[in-house]
Design a protein around this motif. Sequence first.
Motif, PDB file in Angstrom:
ATOM      1  N   VAL A 197     -33.503 -23.709 -32.569  1.00  0.00           N
ATOM      2  CA  VAL A 197     -33.701 -23.910 -34.092  1.00  0.00           C
ATOM      3  C   VAL A 197     -32.971 -22.884 -34.851  1.00  0.00           C
ATOM      4  O   VAL A 197     -32.772 -21.751 -34.636  1.00  0.00           O
ATOM      5  CB  VAL A 197     -35.148 -23.536 -34.319  1.00  0.00           C
ATOM      6  N   GLU A 199     -39.552 -35.271 -35.433  1.00  0.00           N
ATOM      7  CA  GLU A 199     -39.116 -34.392 -36.486  1.00  0.00           C
ATOM      8  C   GLU A 199     -39.207 -35.015 -37.684  1.00  0.00           C
ATOM      9  O   GLU A 199     -39.426 -34.219 -38.836  1.00  0.00           O
ATOM     10  CB  GLU A 199     -37.371 -34.243 -36.266  1.00  0.00           C
ATOM     11  N   ILE A 252     -34.430 -26.401 -26.851  1.00  0.00           N
ATOM     12  CA  ILE A 252     -34.545 -26.665 -28.370  1.00  0.00           C
ATOM     13  C   ILE A 252     -34.133 -25.369 -29.110  1.00  0.00           C
ATOM     14  O   ILE A 252     -34.600 -24.278 -28.679  1.00  0.00           O
ATOM     15  CB  ILE A 252     -35.922 -26.852 -28.658  1.00  0.00           C
ATOM     16  N   THR A 300     -46.000 -21.563 -28.454  1.00  0.00           N
ATOM     17  CA  THR A 300     -45.500 -22.782 -27.882  1.00  0.00           C
ATOM     18  C   THR A 300     -44.871 -22.339 -26.299  1.00  0.00           C
ATOM     19  O   THR A 300     -45.040 -23.313 -25.690  1.00  0.00           O
ATOM     20  CB  THR A 300     -44.278 -23.210 -28.851  1.00  0.00           C
ATOM     21  N   LEU A 322     -39.883 -21.402 -35.854  1.00  0.00           N
ATOM     22  CA  LEU A 322     -39.820 -22.631 -35.314  1.00  0.00           C
ATOM     23  C   LEU A 322     -39.744 -23.627 -36.284  1.00  0.00           C
ATOM     24  O   LEU A 322     -40.195 -23.304 -37.411  1.00  0.00           O
ATOM     25  CB  LEU A 322     -40.665 -22.781 -34.223  1.00  0.00           C
ATOM     26  N   SER A 323     -39.791 -24.656 -36.003  1.00  0.00           N
ATOM     27  CA  SER A 323     -40.114 -25.942 -36.967  1.00  0.00           C
ATOM     28  C   SER A 323     -41.677 -26.283 -36.255  1.00  0.00           C
ATOM     29  O   SER A 323     -41.966 -26.368 -35.156  1.00  0.00           O
ATOM     30  CB  SER A 323     -38.956 -26.987 -36.722  1.00  0.00           C
ATOM     31  N   MET A 344     -32.387 -28.048 -33.929  1.00  0.00           N
ATOM     32  CA  MET A 344     -33.419 -28.342 -34.939  1.00  0.00           C
ATOM     33  C   MET A 344     -33.292 -27.553 -36.124  1.00  0.00           C
ATOM     34  O   MET A 344     -32.875 -26.077 -35.968  1.00  0.00           O
ATOM     35  CB  MET A 344     -34.752 -28.286 -34.111  1.00  0.00           C
ATOM     36  N   ILE A 382     -36.749 -22.615 -25.410  1.00  0.00           N
ATOM     37  CA  ILE A 382     -36.747 -22.573 -26.857  1.00  0.00           C
ATOM     38  C   ILE A 382     -36.094 -21.433 -27.460  1.00  0.00           C
ATOM     39  O   ILE A 382     -36.421 -20.140 -27.388  1.00  0.00           O
ATOM     40  CB  ILE A 382     -38.381 -22.523 -27.595  1.00  0.00           C
ATOM     41  N   THR A 405     -35.543 -19.391 -30.957  1.00  0.00           N
ATOM     42  CA  THR A 405     -35.916 -19.459 -32.108  1.00  0.00           C
ATOM     43  C   THR A 405     -34.611 -19.113 -33.215  1.00  0.00           C
ATOM     44  O   THR A 405     -33.584 -18.927 -32.830  1.00  0.00           O
ATOM     45  CB  THR A 405     -36.859 -18.368 -32.392  1.00  0.00           C
ATOM     46  N   THR A 453     -41.392 -28.532 -33.152  1.00  0.00           N
ATOM     47  CA  THR A 453     -40.904 -27.913 -32.037  1.00  0.00           C
ATOM     48  C   THR A 453     -41.904 -28.314 -30.721  1.00  0.00           C
ATOM     49  O   THR A 453     -41.540 -28.523 -29.889  1.00  0.00           O
ATOM     50  CB  THR A 453     -40.782 -26.168 -31.968  1.00  0.00           C
ATOM     51  N   THR A 454     -43.194 -27.879 -31.235  1.00  0.00           N
ATOM     52  CA  THR A 454     -44.127 -28.011 -30.082  1.00  0.00           C
ATOM     53  C   THR A 454     -44.156 -29.386 -29.507  1.00  0.00           C
ATOM     54  O   THR A 454     -44.261 -29.947 -28.364  1.00  0.00           O
ATOM     55  CB  THR A 454     -45.735 -27.701 -30.484  1.00  0.00           C
TER      56      THR A 454
END
Lengths: 350, 138
Positions: free
Chosen positions: A85, A29, A83, A162, A126-127, A117, A147, A149, A130-131
């Motif tokens: 976001v 990050e 994750i 992703t 996403l950021s 995140m 994930i 979003t 993320t990937t």
Amino acid sequence: MSAPDHDELLEELLAGKHRALARVITKIENRDPGYRELVSALHAHTGDAEVVGITGSPGAGKSTLVDKLADYYRERGETVGVIAVDPSSPFTGGAVLGDRIRMASNVGDMDVFFRSMSARGTLGGLSTATTDAVKALDAFGKDKILIETVGAGQNEIDVVKTADTVAVLVPPESGDNVQMLKAGILEIGDVFVVNKADLDGADRTVQELREMIHMQTDRTANLATGHHGASAVSDGDADERADDEGWTPSVVETVAKTGEGVERLVETLADHYDYLESSGALEAKARTRYAEEIRNLLREDVGQLLEAEIERRGGMEELLADVVACETDPYAVADEVIEPLERCLEAPRE
Amino acid sequence: MSADQEQQSIRCLVAKVGLDGHDRGAHVIARAFRDAGFEVIYSGLHNAPDEIVQAAVQEDVNVLGISILSGAHNTLIPKVIDGLKEYDAFEDTLVLVGGVVPDDDKAELKDLGVAEVFGPGTPMEETVEFVRENAPQR
């Protein structure tokens, strides 16, 4: 941070130490010096996890559904990485990440690794990290990666790049059937989830989604996006009939709060993954993803080379002075800065 | 802006521990931290110490701010700190406590490893400044 430090971190991550996984994600990050070597070392250990993206408007129930999904997978003995976001402030860069609040079913269970995140200014849901963070979770050995979003509007569709499977949450009463005609988020769903299905209007939303899907399956089947209808070109294998049908997105009703419909959703997600595997679309997706990744990295690198070139020419302020004075224009400046690089690449090579 | 530039950000977990439903203070702090440019993870009401430890470890926060107004700090905070130690997370996490804590207890909490205790009426700038100066680097 020195390289040996990263080696140790990597070793600990692969050995299953939570702290190491958390720290690796932080480094990713922060784009910590050397994070690229770290991600690059992770790559060899990835490829085993199933990645599901969950998207939908704010308040659609994404977090709650993710919690219930994670719980369901855990019951089956699988490990889960999440994750989530959330958006960052365009003014201060700060963020309040609140998705953790909904993770009530997995309290104290360290085998659900939940990471919040901030989008850190990235649009698209996403950021940028993320990937790569997904890779870290994959290498750590998570079976399923979810994930979640940013609460998406109509066009936050980065999750497609992703995730293997994308579930789009559509709450009841989210507009009339003209909304369903619009481009964007409704095009990316492999599975549509009408969450809060106990509310009035859910049936109608289901109906409208079905109609929309019916109308679009014919068209998208020919697009070589490796997404819905990657019409698998099977060479020679006669008994494996070429996949004419592709994947038709399904509509699932859930009530995330009570867990109703979650089982059906899990089955549908699994069906989609099976389809990806058997049709070869999974590999096609991976290829597209890696190609995109390589391009992104190159863009980053070239960007940096050019930043350095700008510095060599006396910095951006210097260049701007002439533009502001109307002696030159941004296009001409860009041409000038990139010229040496162009010359370099076009020079004959041995 | 260079694309590969480092993007350090201070990450804070704001947590309410135990049976304590008063979250106005936690919300105000979360908002102030956000406006200071920090990334705030807010984990909601009624967190058990385990839950806070889990969150702090997974989120790899630089700062853990525990809000407690119930008076049970002497029971709950040590559990959190022990948990952090168990996961090797105590050393580089700045632990703060906010809420109503008697002076005698403050000293005790600091002995345990709490960096600072902020009582009612603490100016927001003071807390933000303290975090900026003391948050461990990643």
